[in-house]
Motif scaffolding. Structure first.
Motif, mmCIF file in Angstrom:
data_model
loop_
_atom_site.group_PDB
_atom_site.id
_atom_site.type_symbol
_atom_site.label_atom_id
_atom_site.label_comp_id
_atom_site.label_asym_id
_atom_site.label_seq_id
_atom_site.Cartn_x
_atom_site.Cartn_y
_atom_site.Cartn_z
ATOM 1 N N ARG A 132 32.172 30.680 45.547
ATOM 2 C CA ARG A 132 32.881 30.105 44.418
ATOM 3 C C ARG A 132 32.273 28.752 44.069
ATOM 4 O O ARG A 132 32.069 27.904 44.941
ATOM 5 C CB ARG A 132 34.362 29.925 44.735
ATOM 6 N N ASP B 270 33.252 29.817 38.518
ATOM 7 C CA ASP B 270 32.273 30.902 38.602
ATOM 8 C C ASP B 270 32.180 31.465 40.015
ATOM 9 O O ASP B 270 32.346 30.733 41.001
ATOM 10 C CB ASP B 270 30.890 30.403 38.172
ATOM 11 N N TYR C 11 29.535 33.810 42.545
ATOM 12 C CA TYR C 11 28.153 34.247 42.712
ATOM 13 C C TYR C 11 28.045 35.161 43.930
ATOM 14 O O TYR C 11 28.730 34.970 44.938
ATOM 15 C CB TYR C 11 27.221 33.051 42.921
ATOM 16 N N ARG D 247 28.410 35.843 38.189
ATOM 17 C CA ARG D 247 27.381 35.322 37.304
ATOM 18 C C ARG D 247 26.024 35.515 37.968
ATOM 19 O O ARG D 247 25.902 35.382 39.185
ATOM 20 C CB ARG D 247 27.572 33.822 37.050
#
Length: 256
Positions: A86, A90, A92, A123
């Motif tokens: 985190r 966003d 990942y 993302r």
């Protein structure tokens, strides 16, 4: 550089079980004097659990990473693993390399997100895959689908990487990756590739196993079947191969 590659069933949200597994691997690392342990993609909190990605993902200074750093430092062994990271709002799909001293060696956010689930949750990363020092050589990181794109491995080799470590979560039906493409990336770039997959199932998704370590000459150094396995491999470096062969492989590929 001695590697322990763990092909294991997915975590499926069992965080305590994941840490117990790492503790067992570090005990083994002490016994065999391994330099690094490699785990699959999104080991924390599980791969096919988008509900848990959103609920449990942590930043790099969160408790998961702090605990892993302490464990690596205590074992005197490096660790490469996948996790849901985190960063603000966003998420990942991230691979971390933690050194034998507990320091953070590298972070890589997956660029080539695979399938609807990953693309809906994560993302894509913005940075090039990292190259860093580990076990006396230069190592690069990729995650799963990334290894299927020749340019990523070639870019790491061009920046001096001798070995690529690849946490992965490759499903049943895509065995051509571990059977063919991993070896292709290795021999194209005269680089060793270690590819750590899951076995078993998670939330209805079956994984193909077949974790593999391929040397810079394209030969398989170790391969797992479809069940849980640990591969213990002394990874060769560039100095272990005839330099004229490695030079020819790299020049011929990059000239295309």
């Amino acid at each position: 550089m001695k590697l322990i590659l763990s092909q294991v069933r997915p975590t499926d949200g069992d965080i305590e079980g994941a840490f117990r597994h790492v503790a067992m691997l570090f005990d083994l690392a002490r016994a065999v004097e391994a330099d690094v342990v490699l785990l699959p993609e999104l080991f924390w909190p599980g791969y096919n659990r988008p509900d848990l990605h959103e609920e449990l993902a942590q930043p790099l200074d969160g408790p998961w990473v702090r605990q892993l750093q302490a464990m690596a430092r205590d074992a005197g062994c490096a660790l490469v693993t996948g996790m849901a990271e985190r960063a603000g709002a966003d998420l990942y799909n991230t691979a971390l390399a933690i050194g034998a001293d507990g320091g953070l060696l590298a972070r890589y956010r997956k660029i080539q997100l695979f399938g609807p689930m990953e693309r809906a949750v994560f993302r894509p990363g913005d940075d090039l895959p990292p190259v860093f020092a580990l076990g006396g050589r230069k190592v690069g990181l990729l995650i799963c689908y990334d290894i299927e794109f020749a340019g990523h491995a070639a870019g790491l080799a061009a920046r001096g990487a001798e070995t690529i470590l690849v946490p992965t979560a490759n499903p049943v039906g895509f065995e051509h990756v571990q059977d063919t493409l991993v070896a292709a990336r290795a021999v194209e770039n005269a680089i060793t590739v270690a590819y750590a997959n899951y076995c078993g199932t998670e939330a209805g998704l079956a994984f193909g196993g077949g974790s593999v370590v391929v040397g810079a000459d394209g030969r398989v150094l170790a391969r797992a079947g479809t069940r849980e396995a640990m591969l213990i491999v002394d990874l060769p470096g560039c100095a272990d191969y005839p330099q004229e062969i490695l030079s020819t492989q790299r020049q011929d590929y990059r000239a295309l």
